[in-house]
Design a protein around this motif. Structure first.
Motif, PDB file in Angstrom:
ATOM      1  N   PHE A 292       0.837  -1.212   0.000  1.00  0.00           N
ATOM      2  CA  PHE A 292       0.000   0.000   0.000  1.00  0.00           C
ATOM      3  C   PHE A 292       0.868   1.257   0.000  1.00  0.00           C
ATOM      4  O   PHE A 292       0.556   2.247  -0.662  1.00  0.00           O
TER       5      PHE A 292
ATOM      6  N   SER B 103      -2.205  -1.900  -5.078  1.00  0.00           N
ATOM      7  CA  SER B 103      -3.263  -2.708  -4.484  1.00  0.00           C
ATOM      8  C   SER B 103      -2.717  -4.114  -4.264  1.00  0.00           C
ATOM      9  O   SER B 103      -1.627  -4.454  -4.740  1.00  0.00           O
TER      10      SER B 103
ATOM     11  N   THR C  16      -7.278  -2.494   7.739  1.00  0.00           N
ATOM     12  CA  THR C  16      -7.014  -1.347   6.887  1.00  0.00           C
ATOM     13  C   THR C  16      -8.313  -0.632   6.551  1.00  0.00           C
ATOM     14  O   THR C  16      -9.395  -1.231   6.594  1.00  0.00           O
TER      15      THR C  16
ATOM     16  N   TYR D 234      -8.534   0.886   3.558  1.00  0.00           N
ATOM     17  CA  TYR D 234      -8.679   0.783   2.105  1.00  0.00           C
ATOM     18  C   TYR D 234      -9.794  -0.218   1.782  1.00  0.00           C
ATOM     19  O   TYR D 234     -10.082  -1.109   2.594  1.00  0.00           O
TER      20      TYR D 234
ATOM     21  N   GLN E 128      -7.655   3.799  -6.671  1.00  0.00           N
ATOM     22  CA  GLN E 128      -7.659   3.693  -5.220  1.00  0.00           C
ATOM     23  C   GLN E 128      -7.059   2.350  -4.798  1.00  0.00           C
ATOM     24  O   GLN E 128      -7.431   1.294  -5.308  1.00  0.00           O
ATOM     25  N   ARG E 129      -6.128   2.390  -3.885  1.00  0.00           N
ATOM     26  CA  ARG E 129      -5.550   1.146  -3.395  1.00  0.00           C
ATOM     27  C   ARG E 129      -6.611   0.305  -2.707  1.00  0.00           C
ATOM     28  O   ARG E 129      -7.483   0.825  -2.016  1.00  0.00           O
ATOM     29  N   ASN E 130      -6.531  -1.004  -2.878  1.00  0.00           N
ATOM     30  CA  ASN E 130      -7.517  -1.905  -2.291  1.00  0.00           C
ATOM     31  C   ASN E 130      -6.901  -3.285  -2.113  1.00  0.00           C
ATOM     32  O   ASN E 130      -5.803  -3.567  -2.599  1.00  0.00           O
TER      33      ASN E 130
END
Length: 290
Positions: free
Chosen positions: A104, A109, A131, A133, A178-180
């Motif tokens: 992250f 991701s 997290t 995320y 978006q980081r996931n």
């Protein structure tokens, strides 16, 4: 049975304290193993085929240990309806969350891979709490839509999103910038229309999902294995993360699928009793009609 009635019963059972649930588990063990012998022949057959080097006595010892653990998973799943955040954190220790956070931190991701091992259901909760995320749980919907809705409403209590396998790309497009973390329980049995790739797994020719590999290569996301092991103390687990693949684009077709399935096999071989042996994992063959 009416969905509201089922949901209400689950809620009532979940209010029981853990000590009472484990008394119920002890009773279930006796009924499942000695009275109804639930899928005992399937478990024994799966173990014999997976460990041909083991003696008959060893196979039966593993089977009995599995059936002693299996009811605990059932009652712990019942508790999920009302278990608290504090209880989840107390019962599943994250040994090395930094293994996920490091990805992250560099803007990537994560594709998570796990198996029906230890307590994978509580693992969903623990991952949800590690997290902020987006956390996506990739799953195969149940045939019964009412049960599917009930289970998913429970599984998403701490912020995870349940995503049917066939909708994963749609969700990831929405999270493009978006980081996931997308978690695959990758040891399920695919339909032939969902996969045509066979590999050797636990000494048997096995049809496996390739979705985690395809998504990892498409999104250029590292593949991290989440191993949920069982501690000595009843109802307590640990989660250890291992980055299996840093750069998916450098791997050949099916190589990532081989890597994470062989890692699952290694975990099972180390402590075989805690995998879901009641599952008809090898019902698909190359000669099965499509």
């Amino acid at each position: 049975m009416n969905k509201k009635i089922i949901s209400g019963l689950l809620f009532c059972f979940s209010l029981l304290p853990f000590w009472a649930l484990y008394i119920l588990s002890d009773f279930l063990y006796f009924v499942i193993y000695y009275v109804f012998k639930y899928r005992k022949s399937i478990v024994i057959s799966n173990l014999k085929n997976s460990f041909p080097e083991k003696s008959v006595d060893e196979i039966h010892q593993i089977a009995k240990k599995f059936f002693r653990y299996f009811p605990d998973i059932i009652v712990e799943a019942l508790k999920m309806r009302t278990i608290t955040e504090k209880q989840v954190i107390n019962r599943i220790e994250l040994l090395n969350p930094e293994e996920v956070y490091k990805h992250f931190e560099v803007g990537k991701s994560v594709i998570g891979v796990t198996a029906h091992y230890g307590n994978w259901e509580l693992g969903i909760y623990r991952m949800s709490l590690m997290t902020e995320y987006p956390r996506l749980i990739i799953y195969k919907p149940l045939n019964n839509k009412d049960f599917d809705q009930i289970y998913n409403s429970i599984r998403t209590r701490f912020g995870a999103t349940m995503v049917p396998m066939k909708q994963i790309l749609r969700h990831l497009v929405r999270l493009k910038n978006q980081r996931n973390m997308s978690m695959f329980v990758a040891d399920q049995t695919p339909l032939h229309q969902d996969s045509d790739y066979f590999m050797e797994f636990l000494n048997q020719d096995t049809l496996v999902y390739t979705g985690a590999e395809r998504i990892a290569q498409l999104t250029e996301s590292p593949v991290v294995y989440c191993h949920i092991g069982r501690k000595q103390k009843r109802g307590h687990y640990y989660c250890k993360f291992t980055t299996l693949v840093e750069n998916p684009s450098t791997h050949q077709k099916h190589e990532i699928t081989q890597i994470h399935n062989k890692f699952t096999e290694k975990m099972i071989r180390e402590e075989p009793a805690y995998w879901l042996w009641t599952h008809r994992r090898w019902k698909r063959t190359r000669t099965t009609e499509k």
